[in-house]
Design a protein around this motif. Structure first.
Motif, short mmCIF file in Angstrom:
data_model
loop_
_atom_site.label_atom_id
_atom_site.label_comp_id
_atom_site.label_asym_id
_atom_site.label_seq_id
_atom_site.Cartn_x
_atom_site.Cartn_y
_atom_site.Cartn_z
N ILE A 1 0.88 -1.16 0.00
CA ILE A 1 0.00 0.00 0.00
C ILE A 1 0.92 1.22 0.00
N ALA B 1 -2.90 -0.51 -3.51
CA ALA B 1 -3.64 0.72 -3.21
C ALA B 1 -2.68 1.89 -3.05
N ILE C 1 -9.37 -0.25 2.67
CA ILE C 1 -8.39 -1.03 1.90
C ILE C 1 -8.08 -2.33 2.62
#
Length: 122
Positions: free
Chosen positions: A79, A100, A114
């Motif tokens: 992420i 993400a 997420i």
């Protein structure tokens, strides 16, 4: 067993803010990295099922980490957490395998969906 995660950012303040944005009841074992090279070392030692990765760091950038992970066929949920919110940056990190992108400053409200989407937090 705790989920091993790495928070990679050259800013101590940014690492603290991200740590506070994580769900308080999330059972994780956090390892910190101040550059991309350290992040990869921690990954190779089994400490990064999830990696929160800044893009702009000394020694090895977040982009270079993503390229290394892709090149070496390493598997972790990455992420990206960055102040660089340009569409081109977002597209590039997705192409390099990040799941993400979260804009700084990080909030729990940005992280939680997420984590839930990928089954990392229920």
């Amino acid at each position: 067993m705790s989920l091993p995660i790495v928070i990679a950012d050259d800013s101590l303040l940014a690492r603290k803010v991200l740590t506070k944005a994580l769900p308080q009841d999330w059972d994780v074992d956090i390892t910190y990295a101040s550059n991309g090279r350290e992040a990869l070392e921690h990954y190779r030692k089994g400490r990064a099922s999830v990696m929160f990765l800044d893009l702009t760091m000394p020694d090895m950038t977040g982009y270079q980490v993503l390229e290394a992970l892709q090149h070496e066929d390493l598997n972790t949920f990455v992420i990206v957490v960055s102040a660089d919110v340009q569409p081109m940056a977002r597209e590039r990190v997705r192409t390099l395998g990040a799941v993400a992108f979260i804009a700084k400053p990080v909030t729990t409200e940005a992280v939680l969906p997420i984590l839930k989407e990928y089954g990392l937090y229920v």
